[in-house]
Design a protein around this motif. Structure first.
Motif, mmCIF file in Angstrom:
data_model
loop_
_atom_site.group_PDB
_atom_site.id
_atom_site.type_symbol
_atom_site.label_atom_id
_atom_site.label_comp_id
_atom_site.label_asym_id
_atom_site.label_seq_id
_atom_site.Cartn_x
_atom_site.Cartn_y
_atom_site.Cartn_z
ATOM 1 N N ASP A 195 29.174 16.002 -22.504
ATOM 2 C CA ASP A 195 30.305 15.118 -22.746
ATOM 3 C C ASP A 195 29.874 14.094 -23.792
ATOM 4 O OD1 ASP A 195 32.511 13.522 -22.764
ATOM 5 O OD2 ASP A 195 32.327 12.876 -20.681
ATOM 6 N N LEU A 196 30.145 14.395 -25.071
ATOM 7 C CA LEU A 196 29.693 13.539 -26.162
ATOM 8 C C LEU A 196 30.443 12.221 -26.237
ATOM 9 C CD1 LEU A 196 29.054 16.195 -28.950
ATOM 10 C CD2 LEU A 196 27.417 15.114 -27.397
ATOM 11 N N SER A 197 31.547 12.094 -25.505
ATOM 12 C CA SER A 197 32.269 10.827 -25.513
ATOM 13 C C SER A 197 31.499 9.753 -24.736
ATOM 14 C CB SER A 197 33.670 11.005 -24.920
ATOM 15 O OG SER A 197 33.581 11.298 -23.538
ATOM 16 N N ARG A 198 30.461 10.154 -24.014
ATOM 17 C CA ARG A 198 29.678 9.204 -23.211
ATOM 18 C C ARG A 198 28.444 8.694 -23.941
ATOM 19 N NH1 ARG A 198 30.842 7.241 -19.044
ATOM 20 N NH2 ARG A 198 28.891 7.495 -17.966
ATOM 21 N N VAL A 199 28.214 9.177 -25.175
ATOM 22 C CA VAL A 199 27.061 8.706 -25.956
ATOM 23 C C VAL A 199 27.521 8.208 -27.314
ATOM 24 C CG1 VAL A 199 25.384 10.224 -24.816
ATOM 25 C CG2 VAL A 199 26.519 10.986 -26.902
ATOM 26 N N THR A 200 26.689 7.379 -27.916
ATOM 27 C CA THR A 200 26.972 6.840 -29.234
ATOM 28 C C THR A 200 25.691 6.874 -30.066
ATOM 29 O OG1 THR A 200 27.959 4.980 -30.420
ATOM 30 C CG2 THR A 200 26.506 4.436 -28.585
ATOM 31 N N PRO A 201 25.799 7.085 -31.376
ATOM 32 C CA PRO A 201 24.594 7.051 -32.202
ATOM 33 C C PRO A 201 24.069 5.619 -32.322
ATOM 34 C CG PRO A 201 26.537 7.527 -33.548
ATOM 35 C CD PRO A 201 26.985 7.449 -32.132
ATOM 36 N N ALA A 202 22.759 5.480 -32.209
ATOM 37 C CA ALA A 202 22.146 4.142 -32.272
ATOM 38 C C ALA A 202 21.142 4.047 -33.412
ATOM 39 C CB ALA A 202 21.472 3.827 -30.938
ATOM 40 N N GLY A 203 21.427 4.680 -34.504
ATOM 41 C CA GLY A 203 20.538 4.597 -35.650
ATOM 42 C C GLY A 203 20.096 5.970 -36.127
ATOM 43 N N THR A 204 20.073 6.142 -37.429
ATOM 44 C CA THR A 204 19.674 7.397 -38.064
ATOM 45 C C THR A 204 18.225 7.294 -38.506
ATOM 46 O OG1 THR A 204 21.923 7.797 -38.813
ATOM 47 C CG2 THR A 204 20.171 8.894 -40.034
ATOM 48 N N TYR A 205 17.482 8.392 -38.322
ATOM 49 C CA TYR A 205 16.080 8.380 -38.736
ATOM 50 C C TYR A 205 15.758 9.435 -39.790
ATOM 51 C CZ TYR A 205 15.891 11.931 -35.054
ATOM 52 O OH TYR A 205 16.142 13.019 -34.265
ATOM 53 N N LEU A 206 16.586 10.458 -39.953
ATOM 54 C CA LEU A 206 16.397 11.514 -40.949
ATOM 55 C C LEU A 206 17.742 12.136 -41.266
ATOM 56 C CD1 LEU A 206 13.384 13.647 -39.584
ATOM 57 C CD2 LEU A 206 13.419 12.413 -41.731
ATOM 58 N N THR A 207 17.791 12.921 -42.339
ATOM 59 C CA THR A 207 18.930 13.791 -42.589
ATOM 60 C C THR A 207 18.389 15.209 -42.700
ATOM 61 O OG1 THR A 207 18.793 13.449 -44.976
ATOM 62 C CG2 THR A 207 20.338 12.057 -43.767
ATOM 63 N N ASP A 208 19.216 16.188 -42.356
ATOM 64 C CA ASP A 208 18.814 17.585 -42.393
ATOM 65 C C ASP A 208 19.977 18.429 -42.880
ATOM 66 O OD1 ASP A 208 17.112 19.716 -42.129
ATOM 67 O OD2 ASP A 208 17.225 19.811 -39.952
ATOM 68 N N ALA A 209 19.666 19.608 -43.432
ATOM 69 C CA ALA A 209 20.701 20.486 -43.974
ATOM 70 C C ALA A 209 20.204 21.927 -44.005
ATOM 71 C CB ALA A 209 21.063 20.046 -45.395
ATOM 72 N N PRO A 210 21.143 22.886 -44.045
ATOM 73 C CA PRO A 210 20.737 24.263 -44.304
ATOM 74 C C PRO A 210 20.171 24.351 -45.724
ATOM 75 C CG PRO A 210 23.000 24.167 -43.490
ATOM 76 C CD PRO A 210 22.580 22.771 -43.805
ATOM 77 N N ALA A 211 19.101 25.133 -45.890
ATOM 78 C CA ALA A 211 18.425 25.184 -47.185
ATOM 79 C C ALA A 211 17.913 26.581 -47.482
ATOM 80 C CB ALA A 211 17.258 24.194 -47.197
ATOM 81 N N ALA A 212 17.538 26.780 -48.748
ATOM 82 C CA ALA A 212 16.950 28.038 -49.203
ATOM 83 C C ALA A 212 15.483 27.805 -49.543
ATOM 84 C CB ALA A 212 17.694 28.544 -50.439
ATOM 85 N N PHE A 213 14.669 28.828 -49.296
ATOM 86 C CA PHE A 213 13.234 28.795 -49.608
ATOM 87 C C PHE A 213 12.866 30.092 -50.316
ATOM 88 C CE2 PHE A 213 13.879 26.033 -46.031
ATOM 89 C CZ PHE A 213 13.066 24.948 -46.300
ATOM 90 N N ILE A 214 12.007 29.990 -51.329
ATOM 91 C CA ILE A 214 11.546 31.170 -52.061
ATOM 92 C C ILE A 214 10.022 31.151 -52.130
ATOM 93 C CG2 ILE A 214 13.651 31.360 -53.447
ATOM 94 C CD1 ILE A 214 12.058 30.095 -55.788
ATOM 95 N N ALA A 215 9.452 32.273 -52.579
ATOM 96 C CA ALA A 215 8.001 32.353 -52.777
ATOM 97 C C ALA A 215 7.699 32.146 -54.254
ATOM 98 C CB ALA A 215 7.473 33.704 -52.319
ATOM 99 N N THR A 216 6.634 31.407 -54.523
ATOM 100 C CA THR A 216 6.175 31.187 -55.895
ATOM 101 C C THR A 216 4.718 31.632 -55.986
ATOM 102 O OG1 THR A 216 5.333 28.970 -55.443
ATOM 103 C CG2 THR A 216 7.638 29.142 -56.130
ATOM 104 N N GLU A 217 4.243 31.745 -57.194
ATOM 105 C CA GLU A 217 2.827 32.063 -57.376
ATOM 106 C C GLU A 217 2.031 30.777 -57.270
ATOM 107 O OE1 GLU A 217 1.510 34.784 -60.095
ATOM 108 O OE2 GLU A 217 3.251 36.086 -59.909
ATOM 109 N N GLY A 218 0.938 30.816 -56.558
ATOM 110 C CA GLY A 218 0.082 29.651 -56.435
ATOM 111 C C GLY A 218 0.773 28.500 -55.743
#
Length: 162
Positions: A3-26
């Motif tokens: 029940d998310l109506s019973r909680v409230t955010p009390a400060g942000t510490y990071l942001t996150d997102a879906p991302a892409a990763f590739i392989a590189t040389e070295g």
């Protein structure tokens, strides 16, 4: 469900997102340039049922996506040359990439979401204390130091408001 109506955010510490990763040389770094619109539609490795998987499968379907039990396995598939790109949580992927030198962050696929501490709505004393502590940690550079230690040179992720 919770029940998310019973909680409230009390400060942000990071942001996150879906991302892409590739392989590189070295250890060469990569200029983040892959977006949801430029993502190769074949040979994509993804953690089963992750937010990135659902985002990409809703955009392109599931034909080009190979599912793995973990993001680590998806990243290892890219490292081995079996997949062209891995998609997943930016923070988790960057953390795992510390163990796989060829894997580099290649771009943010959707708007970032702030990660917050949730407290009971009625506990305003705790909410104020958490918010104050996080503000102080941010002002002193502690949050940035911890982020750098855990995810290296992962750039700041952008939210809708930015």
């Amino acid at each position: 469900g919770a029940d998310l109506s019973r909680v409230t955010p009390a400060g942000t510490y990071l942001t996150d997102a879906p991302a892409a990763f590739i392989a590189t040389e070295g250890t060469a770094s990569v200029e983040p340039s892959i977006t949801i619109a430029s993502l190769p539609v074949k040979k994509i490795a993804a953690q089963t049922a992750s937010a990135a998987y659902w985002l990409v499968s809703s955009e392109y379907g599931t034909d080009g996506i190979e599912q793995f039990d973990s993001l680590r396995e998806a990243l290892e598939s890219v490292d081995a040359g079996e997949s062209r790109v891995a998609i997943g949580d930016a923070l988790v992927g960057a953390y795992i990439a510390r163990d796989i030198p060829s894997i580099k962050y290649a771009g943010q696929l959707a708007d970032a979401t702030p990660l917050s501490v949730a407290v009971a709505v009625e506990n305003t004393t705790l909410a104020d204390a958490v918010r104050s502590a996080l503000d102080e940690l941010a002002a002193d550079g502690v949050l940035e130091s911890v982020r750098k230690k855990w995810v290296g040179d992962l750039p700041e992720l952008t939210t809708k408001a930015e």
